[in-house]
Design a protein around this motif. Structure first.
Motif, PDB file in Angstrom:
ATOM      1  N   SER A 216       4.338   5.414  -5.194  1.00 14.31           N
ATOM      2  CA  SER A 216       4.348   5.985  -6.684  1.00 14.31           C
ATOM      3  C   SER A 216       4.078   6.464  -7.828  1.00 14.31           C
ATOM      4  O   SER A 216       4.231   7.143  -8.500  1.00 14.31           O
ATOM      5  CB  SER A 216       4.195   4.261  -7.100  1.00 14.31           C
ATOM      6  N   LYS A 217       2.523   7.662  -7.315  1.00 14.31           N
ATOM      7  CA  LYS A 217       2.024   8.514  -7.215  1.00 14.31           C
ATOM      8  C   LYS A 217       2.232   9.797  -7.128  1.00 14.31           C
ATOM      9  O   LYS A 217       1.578  10.722  -7.531  1.00 14.31           O
ATOM     10  CB  LYS A 217       0.474   8.394  -6.875  1.00 14.31           C
ATOM     11  N   SER A 218       3.377  10.165  -6.611  1.00 11.86           N
ATOM     12  CA  SER A 218       3.424  11.083  -5.635  1.00 11.86           C
ATOM     13  C   SER A 218       4.588  11.653  -6.989  1.00 11.86           C
ATOM     14  O   SER A 218       5.344  10.465  -7.491  1.00 11.86           O
ATOM     15  CB  SER A 218       3.937  11.083  -4.194  1.00 11.86           C
ATOM     16  N   THR A 219       4.961  12.698  -7.080  1.00  8.29           N
ATOM     17  CA  THR A 219       5.749  13.595  -7.800  1.00  8.29           C
ATOM     18  C   THR A 219       6.804  14.660  -6.919  1.00  8.29           C
ATOM     19  O   THR A 219       6.789  14.478  -6.010  1.00  8.29           O
ATOM     20  CB  THR A 219       4.962  13.857  -8.881  1.00  8.29           C
TER      21      THR A 219
ATOM     22  N   PHE B 268       6.006  13.710  -1.739  1.00 11.05           N
ATOM     23  CA  PHE B 268       5.060  12.840  -0.762  1.00 11.05           C
ATOM     24  C   PHE B 268       4.623  13.071   0.343  1.00 11.05           C
ATOM     25  O   PHE B 268       4.780  13.300   1.009  1.00 11.05           O
ATOM     26  CB  PHE B 268       6.076  11.574  -0.496  1.00 11.05           C
TER      27      PHE B 268
ATOM     28  N   TYR C  43       2.584   1.233  -3.473  1.00 12.77           N
ATOM     29  CA  TYR C  43       1.282   1.726  -4.715  1.00 12.77           C
ATOM     30  C   TYR C  43       1.010   4.007  -4.065  1.00 12.77           C
ATOM     31  O   TYR C  43       1.532   4.580  -5.049  1.00 12.77           O
ATOM     32  CB  TYR C  43      -0.050   1.282  -4.013  1.00 12.77           C
ATOM     33  N   GLU C  44       1.233   4.437  -3.135  1.00  6.74           N
ATOM     34  CA  GLU C  44       1.110   5.224  -2.526  1.00  6.74           C
ATOM     35  C   GLU C  44       2.328   6.724  -3.085  1.00  6.74           C
ATOM     36  O   GLU C  44       2.376   7.165  -3.833  1.00  6.74           O
ATOM     37  CB  GLU C  44       0.892   6.027  -0.930  1.00  6.74           C
TER      38      GLU C  44
ATOM     39  N   THR D  98       4.618  17.606  -6.199  1.00  6.82           N
ATOM     40  CA  THR D  98       3.473  17.483  -4.886  1.00  6.82           C
ATOM     41  C   THR D  98       4.307  17.007  -3.795  1.00  6.82           C
ATOM     42  O   THR D  98       3.281  17.018  -2.882  1.00  6.82           O
ATOM     43  CB  THR D  98       2.111  16.682  -5.441  1.00  6.82           C
TER      44      THR D  98
ATOM     45  N   ASN E 125       0.748  -1.400  -0.046  1.00  9.91           N
ATOM     46  CA  ASN E 125       0.275  -0.007   0.022  1.00  9.91           C
ATOM     47  C   ASN E 125       0.984   1.314   0.107  1.00  9.91           C
ATOM     48  O   ASN E 125       0.742   2.168  -0.625  1.00  9.91           O
ATOM     49  CB  ASN E 125      -1.068  -0.118   1.010  1.00  9.91           C
TER      50      ASN E 125
ATOM     51  N   SER F  20      -6.109   5.105   0.598  1.00  8.08           N
ATOM     52  CA  SER F  20      -6.053   3.745   0.427  1.00  8.08           C
ATOM     53  C   SER F  20      -6.325   2.463   1.302  1.00  8.08           C
ATOM     54  O   SER F  20      -5.738   1.961   1.509  1.00  8.08           O
ATOM     55  CB  SER F  20      -4.710   3.599  -0.484  1.00  8.08           C
TER      56      SER F  20
ATOM     57  N   LYS G 148      -1.385   9.115   2.175  1.00  7.59           N
ATOM     58  CA  LYS G 148      -2.914   9.236   1.996  1.00  7.59           C
ATOM     59  C   LYS G 148      -3.816   7.529   2.905  1.00  7.59           C
ATOM     60  O   LYS G 148      -3.544   7.022   2.324  1.00  7.59           O
ATOM     61  CB  LYS G 148      -3.558   9.924   0.633  1.00  7.59           C
TER      62      LYS G 148
END
Length: 132
Positions: free
Chosen positions: A94-97, A102, A91-92, A100, A88, A108, A105
């Motif tokens: 991998s969505k950060s940039t 890290f 996954y979180e 933005t 999990n 999830s 969140k």
């Protein structure tokens, strides 16, 4: 219980899953923050945060700080939970940039936790039927 038909087992399992979904999947709970022991198990856990190799899931206690063989470890061993938390977290992550930043969140984590509770609740009825 032992003579319970497949249809009744199916209905019982669906009922247990529906009840669990109703109890655990409230939007307030899904959108809530990480609380209680989440700081230690998610936010400060080197196993969960992928700071150590995967093999450490099997060597460290639930909190990720101490080796299971360490006298300071409380010997709480939950590798499946640690694996799901790590997946999990990855996954979180991998969505950060970079723009933005890290931030873990909680949504999830709550959804995955709810799915696990719903599946386990559905398994209670056939397990009890089989045991009796």
């Amino acid at each position: 219980w032992a003579t319970m038909s497949r249809q009744r087992l199916w209905y019982g399992s669906i009922g247990a899953a529906a009840l669990a979904a109703a109890l655990y999947s409230h939007p307030i709970m899904l959108n809530g923050e990480l609380v209680y022991d989440d700081g230690g198990t998610v936010q400060q856990n080197p196993v969960t945060q992928a700071e150590v190799p995967w093999i450490e899931v099997w060597r460290r206690d639930y909190w990720g700080k101490d080796q299971l063989t360490d006298p300071m470890s409380h010997k709480s061993f939950r590798p499946i939970t640690s694996i799901t938390l790590r997946l999990n977290y990855l996954y979180e992550f991998s969505k950060s940039t970079e723009s933005t930043g890290f931030y873990v969140k909680p949504w999830s984590f709550h959804v995955v936790n709810d799915i696990i509770h719903i599946v386990n609740s559905a398994l209670v009825v056939p397990t009890i039927s089989y045991a009796l």
